[in-house]
Design a protein around this motif. Structure first.
Motif, mmCIF file in Angstrom:
data_model
loop_
_atom_site.group_PDB
_atom_site.id
_atom_site.type_symbol
_atom_site.label_atom_id
_atom_site.label_comp_id
_atom_site.label_asym_id
_atom_site.label_seq_id
_atom_site.Cartn_x
_atom_site.Cartn_y
_atom_site.Cartn_z
ATOM 1 N N PRO A 276 0.590 -1.181 -0.215
ATOM 2 C CA PRO A 276 0.224 -0.171 -0.041
ATOM 3 C C PRO A 276 1.540 1.235 0.210
ATOM 4 N N GLN A 278 0.712 4.194 1.320
ATOM 5 C CA GLN A 278 0.552 4.635 2.487
ATOM 6 C C GLN A 278 1.512 4.472 3.365
ATOM 7 N N MET A 282 4.668 6.359 5.252
ATOM 8 C CA MET A 282 5.063 7.152 6.227
ATOM 9 C C MET A 282 6.534 7.058 6.794
ATOM 10 N N PHE B 158 -1.861 4.564 8.465
ATOM 11 C CA PHE B 158 -1.880 3.662 8.841
ATOM 12 C C PHE B 158 -3.488 3.231 9.247
ATOM 13 N N SER B 160 -5.707 5.368 7.335
ATOM 14 C CA SER B 160 -5.617 5.765 5.498
ATOM 15 C C SER B 160 -5.740 4.191 5.236
ATOM 16 N N MET B 161 -4.539 3.329 5.561
ATOM 17 C CA MET B 161 -4.382 2.244 4.543
ATOM 18 C C MET B 161 -5.242 1.446 5.157
ATOM 19 N N GLU B 164 -8.489 1.363 3.526
ATOM 20 C CA GLU B 164 -8.795 1.577 1.848
ATOM 21 C C GLU B 164 -8.335 0.023 1.654
#
Lengths: 314, 349
Positions: A276, A278, A282, B158, B160-161, B164
């Motif tokens: 992902p 994100q 991060m 985190f 948001s992950m 989704e």
């Protein structure tokens, strides 16, 4: 494309230097404040105000360098506010800093809404263009990365040397460092700790604002909400990472920027298809925390950082 | 110029600076409203009317104040021990996350059982999230301001992950949004028909508990001692690091309870815009309350009132809602200045 291949592209290194530039301005600004003994948590908001002020000035018709000057002046005003409250009046640097961040951010957004009430997408300006340094920019890989950047980027790297020289090679720099280490000794020399600290915070805040202005005037060409997005907090981590030294802090900024540039590109690889996005986003923040853990053990924190100085108090 | 401490401040000295600070805030807000081309009196009137002027407005203000009481308490507890927790935002989301993890069907128990269990686990999660910065501070001397701030960014990514990915509601029309809580996991309304849920009562109870801890328990005494002077507290035999860790656990737990209350009481599901910065606004709430837990309730109502009032004022008068944030920032800075003036005399030399 593989992750290793990315490291050998000129565009990766060019992006690294570009991403590092605003961090360098703001990190130098924070470093100057902290060297004089004042933690400036206003950095995040001051960067927002600088990003807007510089861009707005150019949008209203001034030249680019005048825009940089306007951004710096706005940053210095917030620095004046911060230092007036924290230095002579000795108020909590944590609370005042967060208050300044909130004030600078909200007043910037307020001004933006008043100046451009009806726009859905913010207008663009003609931003700083890359300037290819003759001869040097022809070096393969290195040339396009280092020597075909905008003038503001060159200024950032020149400033690292200037701040280093002033801090370590001039009486002024000695006074600033002493104000952060042993203010009583500075006062005993007949110098005003208040003036030195306030001056450092005002100049430092000006640099933070220029760091913000880099985003709207060099990296991009318009102003967005949330565009600073925690960069100010990362700069505070970079100051610790750099052990309060300009050169090391610059290396930290470049390392951080390289990581950021890498994660953006890694999202496009086969790895990015599985992980992902994100996780990639991060990484810079996790890296900052890890850097703090590693560096905090041997960091030489200015001894009087966050300690207010009140004349006549023993 | 220098500062001289005042030993016994008079009643006037305690009151006048704070009153002046609030008046100055109103004057500055009026000037800003004038810059925006509005009549300052009508702007201020509209804010007050929008916040407290009707039953609907008042309930909206109470609802907005609820998470702010929790985050305000979280900050007040931590700042009292000079543990600078700026991460209430992430801890609030940790509580919210636990609520949707357990409350969307994983536990199919009656309300009386599922709600306390979720609340406790949420508190545990929030406390643990702050445990990392706390241990980094006590073990490695890493400044908690930066780590808690950076944790906010990491934890929101985190969330948001998850939204989704595994937590995404298949019925959510593609929006990054969790499934809705089962009815048993929803906090009921205090009075049927009024849009105010038990989270508000929980917030008041939490404020009372924190007040009792701070004024009537050994831990409260130790927390104050560590906040006033770490070295002296150490010499007096107080285990400073342990107190800091306990403070962090309490602080993180309170913020997480706010996340639980928002999801179980108000929203019913988790989205990325659950909190418009409740964690950061909690800092203002705590400071305006002078870190007093009961004061937090009043400060939260005041702050929530300004936000709710500014929203409705903005619709009516066309002044940007950011006026509310400016007012709070100015109030915060002037209040810390005013508090200094109650304790010190500024002397020219």
């Amino acid at each position: 494309m593989d992750i290793i291949d990315i490291l050998f592209t000129a565009s990766f290194w060019a992006a690294t230097i570009r991403i590092a530039s605003p961090l360098i301005f703001a990190t130098l600004g924070e470093l100057i404040c902290e060297r004089a003994g004042v933690l400036n948590l206003g950095i995040e908001g001051i960067m927002v105000s600088g990003a807007f002020a510089g861009w707005m000035a150019v949008y209203s018709g001034t030249g680019l360098w005048v825009g940089v000057g306007v951004a710096m002046a706005v940053g210095m005003l917030f620095g004046l506010l911060h230092s007036t409250l924290t230095v002579p009046f000795g108020l909590s640097q944590h609370v005042v800093g967060l208050g300044v961040t909130l004030l600078a951010t909200s007043s910037t957004y307020y001004a933006y809404r008043l100046a451009l009430p009806e726009v859905t997408s913010p207008p663009k300006i003609v931003a700083f263009q890359p300037y290819e340094i003759p001869l040097l920019s022809d070096i393969p890989l290195l040339g396009p990365a280092l020597f075909s950047q905008t003038p503001l980027t060159y200024l950032a790297f020149v400033l690292v040397a200037v701040v280093g020289l002033v801090l370590y090679r001039t009486p002024l720099g000695l006074a600033v460092r002493a104000a952060g280490e042993n203010p009583a000794a500075v006062a005993a020399q007949g110098l005003s700790v208040t003036t030195i600290r306030m001056g450092a915070v005002i100049i430092g805040s000006g640099l933070m604002a220029v760091g913000g202005a880099f985003l709207t005037m060099s990296a991009f060409d318009s102003f967005f909400f949330e565009m600073v997005n925690g960069r100010g907090w990362i700069c505070i981590a970079l100051v610790v990472f750099g052990s309060w030294r300009p050169g090391k802090a610059m290396l930290g900024a470049v390392l951080f920027a390289a990581f950021d540039a890498l994660q953006i590109r890694a999202q496009q690889t086969s790895l990015g298809a599985q992980v992902p996005y994100q996780i990639f986003l991060m990484m810079p923040y996790i890296l900052s925390i890890l850097a703090l853990v590693v560096m905090s053990r041997r960091a030489e924190v200015p001894a009087a950082l966050m300690v207010p100085f009140n004349k006549g108090e023993r | 110029m220098r500062l001289e401490p005042i030993n016994n401040p008079s009643f006037g000295r305690k009151l006048v600076p704070s009153a002046l600070a609030l008046s100055a805030t109103i004057v500055i807000a009026s000037l800003l409203a004038m810059i925006a081309g509005a009549n300052p009196f009508s702007v201020l009137g509209l804010i007050i009317k929008g916040a407290f002027g009707s039953k609907f407005a008042l309930l909206e203000t109470l609802n907005r104040a609820t998470p702010l009481i929790f985050t305000g308490l979280a900050v007040a507890v931590a700042f009292r021990a000079k543990f600078w927790n700026i991460g209430a935002e992430a801890q609030l989301y940790a509580g919210a996350l636990i609520t949707v993890l357990l409350g969307t069907g994983a536990l199919a128990w009656p309300s009386g059982l599922i709600l306390p269990v979720i609340a406790l686990i949420a508190v545990f999660a929030g406390a643990n999230l702050l445990l990392v910065p706390a241990l980094l501070k006590t073990r490695f001397g890493v400044d908690e301001v930066v780590t808690t701030l950076l944790f906010n960014f990491i934890f929101l990514l985190f969330i948001s992950m998850l939204l989704e990915g595994p937590l995404k509601d298949p019925m959510g029309m593609g929006w990054p949004k969790s499934a809705r809580l089962i009815p048993e996991a929803r906090l009921p309304r205090i009075v049927e028909g009024l849009r105010l849920h038990w989270g508000f009562a929980l917030a008041i109870i939490s404020a009372l508990c924190v007040w009792v801890i701070q004024t009537r328990s050994t831990l409260g005494y130790e927390m104050r001692a560590v906040g006033l002077n770490k070295q002296a507290a150490g010499f007096a035999g107080i285990p400073v690091n342990l107190v800091l860790v306990k403070t962090a656990l309490l602080s993180g737990g309170l913020a997480a309870l706010g996340g639980f209350s928002e999801v179980a009481g108000l929203k019913g599901s988790l989205t990325l815009d659950l909190s418009p910065g409740f964690g950061y606004t909690g800092i203002i709430v705590a400071m305006l309350a002078l870190l007093n837990p009961l004061g937090v309730v009043i400060a939260a109502l005041f702050v929530a009132g300004i936000f709710v009032g500014a929203d409705s004022m903005s619709r009516a008068a066309g002044v940007p809602t950011y006026l509310a944030d400016i007012m709070l920032a100015v109030a915060l800075l002037l209040m810390v200045f005013a508090i200094m003036l109650t304790r010190f005399r500024v002397v020219r030399d």
